[in-house]
Design an enzyme around this catalytic site. Structure first.
Site, PDB file in Angstrom:
ATOM      1  N   ASP A  73      -0.610  -5.043  -5.317  1.00 19.98           N
ATOM      2  CA  ASP A  73      -1.492  -6.123  -5.197  1.00 19.98           C
ATOM      3  C   ASP A  73      -1.804  -6.308  -6.703  1.00 19.98           C
ATOM      4  OD1 ASP A  73      -3.433  -4.135  -6.103  1.00 19.98           O
ATOM      5  OD2 ASP A  73      -3.350  -3.374  -4.167  1.00 19.98           O
ATOM      6  N   ASP A  75      -5.169  -7.467  -9.114  1.00 18.46           N
ATOM      7  CA  ASP A  75      -6.557  -7.214  -9.669  1.00 18.46           C
ATOM      8  C   ASP A  75      -6.996  -8.019 -11.042  1.00 18.46           C
ATOM      9  OD1 ASP A  75      -7.232  -5.076  -7.736  1.00 18.46           O
ATOM     10  OD2 ASP A  75      -5.507  -4.001  -8.883  1.00 18.46           O
ATOM     11  N   ASP A 149      -9.503   4.240 -15.382  1.00 18.08           N
ATOM     12  CA  ASP A 149      -9.066   5.732 -15.489  1.00 18.08           C
ATOM     13  C   ASP A 149      -8.027   6.174 -16.464  1.00 18.08           C
ATOM     14  OD1 ASP A 149      -7.402   4.196 -13.976  1.00 18.08           O
ATOM     15  OD2 ASP A 149      -7.716   5.350 -11.946  1.00 18.08           O
TER      16      ASP A 149
HETATM   17  P1  ATP Z   1      -2.162   0.511  -6.774  1.00 19.03           P
HETATM   18  O1  ATP Z   1      -2.678  -0.845  -6.647  1.00 19.03           O
HETATM   19  O2  ATP Z   1      -0.628   0.569  -7.053  1.00 19.03           O
HETATM   20  O3  ATP Z   1      -2.406   1.549  -5.866  1.00 19.03           O
HETATM   21  P2  ATP Z   1      -3.967   0.461  -9.022  1.00 19.03           P
HETATM   22  O4  ATP Z   1      -4.090   1.130 -10.213  1.00 19.03           O
HETATM   23  O5  ATP Z   1      -3.793  -0.989  -8.991  1.00 19.03           O
HETATM   24  O6  ATP Z   1      -2.736   1.143  -8.309  1.00 19.03           O
HETATM   25  P3  ATP Z   1      -6.239   0.146  -7.465  1.00 19.03           P
HETATM   26  O7  ATP Z   1      -7.052   1.019  -6.682  1.00 19.03           O
HETATM   27  O8  ATP Z   1      -5.980  -1.331  -7.065  1.00 19.03           O
HETATM   28  O9  ATP Z   1      -5.151   0.965  -8.078  1.00 19.03           O
HETATM   29  O10 ATP Z   1      -7.200  -0.217  -8.653  1.00 19.03           O
HETATM   30  C1  ATP Z   1      -7.263  -1.166  -9.639  1.00 19.03           C
HETATM   31  C2  ATP Z   1      -7.645  -0.792 -11.141  1.00 19.03           C
HETATM   32  O11 ATP Z   1      -9.152  -0.317 -10.948  1.00 19.03           O
HETATM   33  C3  ATP Z   1      -6.968   0.523 -11.580  1.00 19.03           C
HETATM   34  O12 ATP Z   1      -5.650  -0.092 -12.205  1.00 19.03           O
HETATM   35  C4  ATP Z   1      -8.019   1.139 -12.553  1.00 19.03           C
HETATM   36  O13 ATP Z   1      -7.877   0.193 -13.628  1.00 19.03           O
HETATM   37  C5  ATP Z   1      -9.152   0.903 -11.934  1.00 19.03           C
HETATM   38  N1  ATP Z   1      -9.666   2.049 -10.965  1.00 19.03           N
HETATM   39  C6  ATP Z   1      -9.330   2.061  -9.856  1.00 19.03           C
HETATM   40  N2  ATP Z   1      -9.704   3.248  -9.270  1.00 19.03           N
HETATM   41  C7  ATP Z   1     -10.359   3.700 -10.356  1.00 19.03           C
HETATM   42  C8  ATP Z   1     -11.157   4.863 -10.417  1.00 19.03           C
HETATM   43  N3  ATP Z   1     -11.261   5.882  -9.546  1.00 19.03           N
HETATM   44  N4  ATP Z   1     -11.667   5.094 -11.727  1.00 19.03           N
HETATM   45  C9  ATP Z   1     -11.526   4.276 -12.757  1.00 19.03           C
HETATM   46  N5  ATP Z   1     -11.050   3.241 -12.553  1.00 19.03           N
HETATM   47  C10 ATP Z   1     -10.200   2.810 -11.561  1.00 19.03           C
HETATM   48 MG    MG Z   2      -3.973  -2.495  -7.490  1.00 18.30          MG
END
Ligand code: ATP
Ligand code: MG
Length: 457
Positions: A73, A75, A149
């Site tokens: 996805d 963001d 993170d």
């Molecule tokens: P995926 O979509 O593959 O699961 P992602 O890193 O994009 O991985 P998301 O849950 O979509 O995960 O989160 C989007 C972004 O938001 C992350 O890349 C990070 O920058 C931030 N983020 C998500 N969760 C956290 C957290 N627990 N602490 C700090 N930042 C976070």
């Molecule tokens: Mg994501």
């Protein structure tokens, strides 16, 4: 450093002067191309920009494209406040209690749009373990970057000039194949213990190694997972196991002492080194991965049925043998106990726990192959899932299960189930992860973001 600095476009200016000068990687110095970004995400970015806001693609979208993977996805991070985002888009829902996030729908895509977060200060409400409880201050691109993170999750793709903005050294880590927390790892895990799970999952997804200081505190902080609401853990567990890296994730979680806090009964079964239980879990997770690779549906009900099966089967045996319960009574009681125990950690919604229990309760009925009863079972709405589970038991080497599965395959008039495929080597057998081993996966169908609350703290 291979990346070259490029000047930032003049307008609109970021609020506040950055304290840390970020690295800007110009479009011709990085591989992130608009042709690999979903049309909906581009529309959202352009609309925000045209309305005079700062707008960046951030997180998994940038990270996965840099790694040559297909993002799950996309963001977006913006200077626009949630209400401003809502005014800009016809189909937009504000979600989240502690921090408002805008979900913008574009066709069948949902793009998560977050307003830049402010820096962590002493005014943030925390619990006694350091976990952040309240979080509603907006900030700048820079403060937003340091709230993320991992360094590779804090790379921002600027829609004004398509450059990547890097405050935290994410581009270097990307090149080195290293997953590194921003800031002091212990503090960051305490702020949000789910980051420990994300560390294992994201490292496996990219075939990256955890930086030493990012890995070191995990084991002793692992009990902090107990502070996380079970509903949030359910969402995280699905991301971990409904994944192509499901088995590697399980091994990683066990290695870091995290798994026991998520699925204690499953951990106990694995620790007992029962080869059938281990094989059942391994096959279940590898089958899930294969189904995902083939774009076939996977269900949490089947996953949890497999995860908890060894504990359930063991409990039945105990209730029958030691306490003299009749098998149907023992089955019902064992299911009740195992599910109740698991719910203390992970909230499995009823829409999954009920079919899971049905998959279990149908298993003994496969023993009965005669006439009307067999016909009734074949017509059962949950027959297919229960049969697939019987095949799984056969693959795992449960005595008699493979032969039964074969009989029921023929009763359906179909092909007998294939013999168990040889399992790929475990992570322990493999050489340490290196960036050179990253898979390339691009294009194809995009999956929609699940509707539950995502990520965040
Ligand atoms: P995926 O979509 O593959 O699961 P992602 O890193 O994009 O991985 P998301 O849950 O979509 O995960 O989160 C989007 C972004 O938001 C992350 O890349 C990070 O920058 C931030 N983020 C998500 N969760 C956290 C957290 N627990 N602490 C700090 N930042 C976070
Ligand atoms: Mg994501």
């Amino acid at each position: 450093m291979d990346w070259q600095r490029a000047p930032a476009p003049a307008a609109p200016e970021s609020k506040g002067t950055p304290i840390t000068e970020p690295l800007r990687i110009a479009r011709d110095q990085h591989p992130v191309s608009r042709s690999n970004i979903s049309p909906g995400t581009l529309k959202v970015l352009y609309s925000l920009r045209d309305a005079g806001h700062e707008a960046y693609m951030v997180g998994g979208g940038v990270r996965d494209l840099l790694a040559g993977l297909r993002p799950k996805d996309f963001d977006v991070a913006t200077s626009a406040h949630p209400e401003e985002v809502k005014r800009l888009f016809r189909s937009c829902r504000l979600v989240g209690r502690r921090f408002l996030i805008a979900h913008v729908r574009m066709g069948d895509e949902i793009i998560e749009v977050t307003t830049f977060r402010g820096p962590i200060t002493d005014s943030h409400e925390r619990d006694e373990t350091g976990r952040i409880l309240s979080d509603n201050i907006y900030g700048t691109l820079e403060s937003d970057a340091f709230r993320r993170d991992f360094t590779i999750n804090a790379l921002y793709y600027d829609i004004r000039d398509f450059a990547i903005v890097d405050f935290a050294g994410g581009m270097d880590d990307m090149r080195l194949g290293r997953l590194r927390l921003i800031g002091d790892p212990e503090l960051r895990y305490r702020e949000d213990p789910v980051r420990m799970l994300r560390a294992v999952r994201i490292a496996n997804k990219l075939r990256f190694a955890l930086a030493d200081d990012t890995a070191a505190p995990i084991r002793h902080l692992s009990p902090l997972l107990r502070e996380i609401p079970p509903a949030r853990l359910f969402d995280e567990v699905l991301k971990i196991f409904l994944s192509r890296d499901a088995w590697a994730n399980l091994e990683g979680l066990r290695r870091h002492g995290l798994f026991i806090h998520l699925l204690p009964l499953t951990d106990e079964a694995l620790e007992a080194d029962d080869p059938v239980a281990t094989a059942l879990l391994r096959h279940a997770l590898e089958n899930t991965a294969a189904r995902l690779a083939a774009d076939q549906p996977v269900t949490p009900a089947f996953l949890f049925a497999a995860m908890l099966w060894p504990a359930y089967a063991k409990r039945i045996e105990l209730l029958v043998r030691k306490q003299g319960h009749a098998p149907p009574v023992a089955q019902a009681q064992a299911a009740e106990e195992v599910v109740a125990h698991q719910q203390l950690r992970i909230a499995i919604p009823k829409r999954f726990s009920l079919p899971m229990r049905e998959i279990w309760s149908l298993q003994p009925r496969f023993d009965n192959r005669r006439g009307a009863r067999a016909k009734r079972l074949l017509a059962h709405p949950r027959f297919r899932a229960a049969y697939d589970f019987l095949v799984l038991r056969g693959q795992a080497g449960e005595p008699g299960a493979a032969e039964l599965a074969h009989w029921w395959a023929q009763a359906q008039g179909g092909e007998p189930p294939p013999p168990p495929a040889p399992l790929p080597p475990t992570a322990a057998d493999e050489a340490p992860a290196s960036p050179a081993k990253r898979r390339r996966r691009r294009g194809g169908r995009r999956r929609r973001k699940p509707s539950g609350p995502e990520g965040g703290e």
